[in-house]
Design a protein around this motif. Sequence first.
Motif, PDB file in Angstrom:
ATOM      1  N   ARG A   1      11.194  17.488 -10.511  1.00 53.57           N
ATOM      2  CA  ARG A   1      12.486  17.364  -9.550  1.00 53.57           C
ATOM      3  C   ARG A   1      13.783  17.350 -10.601  1.00 53.57           C
ATOM      4  N   MET A   2      13.564  16.515 -11.651  1.00 51.22           N
ATOM      5  CA  MET A   2      14.893  16.231 -12.466  1.00 51.22           C
ATOM      6  C   MET A   2      15.200  17.766 -13.223  1.00 51.22           C
ATOM      7  N   ARG A   3      14.355  18.563 -13.382  1.00 50.07           N
ATOM      8  CA  ARG A   3      14.585  19.659 -14.145  1.00 50.07           C
ATOM      9  C   ARG A   3      15.434  20.773 -13.388  1.00 50.07           C
ATOM     10  N   HIS A   4      15.442  20.578 -12.057  1.00 47.64           N
ATOM     11  CA  HIS A   4      16.362  21.245 -11.032  1.00 47.64           C
ATOM     12  C   HIS A   4      17.494  20.749 -10.837  1.00 47.64           C
ATOM     13  N   MET A   5      17.780  19.617 -11.482  1.00 48.08           N
ATOM     14  CA  MET A   5      19.237  18.919 -11.131  1.00 48.08           C
ATOM     15  C   MET A   5      20.251  19.098 -12.401  1.00 48.08           C
ATOM     16  N   ASP A   6      21.421  19.269 -11.805  1.00 44.23           N
ATOM     17  CA  ASP A   6      22.470  19.675 -12.751  1.00 44.23           C
ATOM     18  C   ASP A   6      23.253  18.323 -13.110  1.00 44.23           C
ATOM     19  N   VAL A   7      22.909  17.434 -13.557  1.00 43.63           N
ATOM     20  CA  VAL A   7      23.585  15.945 -13.734  1.00 43.63           C
ATOM     21  C   VAL A   7      24.740  16.423 -14.408  1.00 43.63           C
ATOM     22  N   ALA A   8      24.778  17.040 -15.512  1.00 40.53           N
ATOM     23  CA  ALA A   8      26.119  17.142 -16.327  1.00 40.53           C
ATOM     24  C   ALA A   8      27.323  17.844 -15.364  1.00 40.53           C
ATOM     25  N   SER A   9      26.945  19.009 -14.476  1.00 40.46           N
ATOM     26  CA  SER A   9      27.757  19.520 -13.832  1.00 40.46           C
ATOM     27  C   SER A   9      28.514  18.576 -12.623  1.00 40.46           C
ATOM     28  N   ALA A  10      27.482  17.887 -11.986  1.00 38.38           N
ATOM     29  CA  ALA A  10      27.941  16.799 -11.141  1.00 38.38           C
ATOM     30  C   ALA A  10      28.818  15.940 -11.716  1.00 38.38           C
ATOM     31  N   ALA A  11      28.365  15.252 -12.720  1.00 36.19           N
ATOM     32  CA  ALA A  11      29.284  14.263 -13.653  1.00 36.19           C
ATOM     33  C   ALA A  11      30.605  14.885 -14.002  1.00 36.19           C
ATOM     34  N   GLY A  12      30.659  16.093 -14.400  1.00 31.67           N
ATOM     35  CA  GLY A  12      31.819  16.736 -14.761  1.00 31.67           C
ATOM     36  C   GLY A  12      32.804  16.828 -13.730  1.00 31.67           C
TER      37      GLY A  12
ATOM     38  N   THR B   1       0.813  -1.164   0.056  1.00 34.02           N
ATOM     39  CA  THR B   1      -0.092  -0.160   0.000  1.00 34.02           C
ATOM     40  C   THR B   1       0.676   1.252  -0.040  1.00 34.02           C
ATOM     41  N   LEU B   2       2.110   1.207   0.889  1.00 31.57           N
ATOM     42  CA  LEU B   2       3.016   2.535   0.791  1.00 31.57           C
ATOM     43  C   LEU B   2       3.579   2.564  -0.338  1.00 31.57           C
ATOM     44  N   ALA B   3       4.026   1.473  -0.965  1.00 30.91           N
ATOM     45  CA  ALA B   3       4.630   1.545  -2.307  1.00 30.91           C
ATOM     46  C   ALA B   3       3.625   2.137  -3.546  1.00 30.91           C
ATOM     47  N   ALA B   4       2.480   1.638  -3.373  1.00 31.81           N
ATOM     48  CA  ALA B   4       1.563   2.219  -4.276  1.00 31.81           C
ATOM     49  C   ALA B   4       1.314   3.755  -4.123  1.00 31.81           C
ATOM     50  N   PHE B   5       1.266   3.966  -2.853  1.00 27.93           N
ATOM     51  CA  PHE B   5       0.805   5.501  -2.487  1.00 27.93           C
ATOM     52  C   PHE B   5       1.960   6.272  -3.052  1.00 27.93           C
ATOM     53  N   LEU B   6       3.306   5.805  -2.890  1.00 27.98           N
ATOM     54  CA  LEU B   6       4.438   6.800  -3.440  1.00 27.98           C
ATOM     55  C   LEU B   6       4.497   6.726  -4.939  1.00 27.98           C
ATOM     56  N   ARG B   7       4.234   5.634  -5.498  1.00 25.68           N
ATOM     57  CA  ARG B   7       4.093   5.442  -6.986  1.00 25.68           C
ATOM     58  C   ARG B   7       3.188   6.356  -7.524  1.00 25.68           C
ATOM     59  N   ASP B   8       1.931   6.630  -6.967  1.00 27.16           N
ATOM     60  CA  ASP B   8       0.827   7.260  -7.544  1.00 27.16           C
ATOM     61  C   ASP B   8       0.913   8.952  -7.192  1.00 27.16           C
ATOM     62  N   ASN B   9       1.709   8.950  -6.192  1.00 29.50           N
ATOM     63  CA  ASN B   9       1.623  10.566  -5.662  1.00 29.50           C
ATOM     64  C   ASN B   9       2.890  11.311  -5.718  1.00 29.50           C
ATOM     65  N   PHE B  10       4.040  10.474  -5.775  1.00 30.69           N
ATOM     66  CA  PHE B  10       5.198  11.071  -5.841  1.00 30.69           C
ATOM     67  C   PHE B  10       6.215  10.820  -6.724  1.00 30.69           C
ATOM     68  N   LEU B  11       5.809   9.571  -7.537  1.00 32.07           N
ATOM     69  CA  LEU B  11       6.608   9.062  -8.712  1.00 32.07           C
ATOM     70  C   LEU B  11       6.055   8.970 -10.101  1.00 32.07           C
ATOM     71  N   THR B  12       4.865   9.970 -10.177  1.00 34.59           N
ATOM     72  CA  THR B  12       4.590  10.448 -11.206  1.00 34.59           C
ATOM     73  C   THR B  12       5.395  11.180 -12.488  1.00 34.59           C
ATOM     74  N   PRO B  13       5.066  11.111 -13.412  1.00 35.70           N
ATOM     75  CA  PRO B  13       5.988  11.639 -14.511  1.00 35.70           C
ATOM     76  C   PRO B  13       6.339  13.068 -14.448  1.00 35.70           C
ATOM     77  N   ALA B  14       4.967  13.816 -13.957  1.00 34.64           N
ATOM     78  CA  ALA B  14       4.973  15.284 -13.704  1.00 34.64           C
ATOM     79  C   ALA B  14       6.077  15.535 -12.665  1.00 34.64           C
ATOM     80  N   VAL B  15       5.876  15.011 -11.501  1.00 35.71           N
ATOM     81  CA  VAL B  15       6.789  15.065 -10.187  1.00 35.71           C
ATOM     82  C   VAL B  15       8.176  14.906 -10.487  1.00 35.71           C
ATOM     83  N   VAL B  16       8.367  13.470 -11.050  1.00 34.73           N
ATOM     84  CA  VAL B  16       9.850  13.309 -11.420  1.00 34.73           C
ATOM     85  C   VAL B  16      10.401  14.469 -12.233  1.00 34.73           C
ATOM     86  N   ALA B  17       9.852  14.775 -13.306  1.00 34.77           N
ATOM     87  CA  ALA B  17      10.383  15.849 -14.359  1.00 34.77           C
ATOM     88  C   ALA B  17      10.575  17.002 -13.747  1.00 34.77           C
TER      89      ALA B  17
END
Length: 323
Positions: free
Chosen positions: A116-127, A98-114
């Motif tokens: 969050r990822m939009r504010h991450m500077d992956v290239a800079s961290a990898a560099g 139930t907890l996994a389904a709640f997290l998936r449906d409310n926090f791991l949706t494409p809009a929420v992940v996108a």
Amino acid sequence: MTMLRLPRVKDAPAAHPARRMRIVATGMLVAMAAVFAIARATAHLHPAIGFVQAFAEAAMVGGLADWFAVTALFRHPLGLPIPHTAIIPRNKDRIGDTLAAFLRDNFLTPAVVARRMRHMDVASAAGRFLASPSGGDGRLREGASRLAADILEALDQERLGGMVKGAIGQRLRALNLAPLIGQAIEAAMRDGRHGPVLDGIIHWADRTLEANEHLIRAMVHERAGKVLRWTGLDENLANAILSGLRKMLAEMAADPEHSLRLKAEEGMAKLAFDLQFDLEMQAKVAGIRDEILDNPAMQRWIEGMWEQARAGLLRAARDPGRA
């Protein structure tokens, strides 16, 4: 007299505060029970003692209720199999799902992940990591290596191997080998690198002739007439044929401009052209390619190649320092 020194709170382990809290709560419950007993026994002395008795009784009931409720979540109170107790141990799988389904449906949706990822500077961290891979204590590299190894081992080896073999076979079948072979032959002839190949073919033909000399003699003897066999001329004829063939091969090996050698080069040039531009020749090469790929021995070779690559990846991931 030396007095025992109790450990300070900041020096105590993490479990000690919880233990002290349980002791304090139990002490307060016992104290309320004592107050209730005293107030009940002396209630006739003054009307106000009744309020103290009611307060102590309410405190005992609340404490017992809280103890039972908290205990019932994690185990059976006093070890008794009371219904609707030990709720979490009995329902941990359902709670986790139930907890996994709640997290998936409310926090791991494409809009929420996108978002969050939009504010991450992956290239800079990898560099930064690539600029100083030896910085820090190496935990990032070791953790990533262990994670990669665990993922590789967790995957279904048979299914993953089948996918890899299928991908390799698909790539090889999509590869048009005929033009590549034709271009390689043309480049070798242009640079004069085909000479050793022709020399090797001539030497191979000479050794083959020597190893099968008896077959040629037997063929001449069978095809010769009775007169030739009776007079022994068939043996002379066989010697002449073998001598002529040896002489021709020796001349081809010694003379780069020999007519037969030039004919062979013309044949190689035509083969290179046909491989690049003749659709029928390309279809023949594709058929040979597919037959080789369908051969069980070839399938076993591809499977062995994948197993070796997988073992190498696991060794490198488990021990990145040695790799």
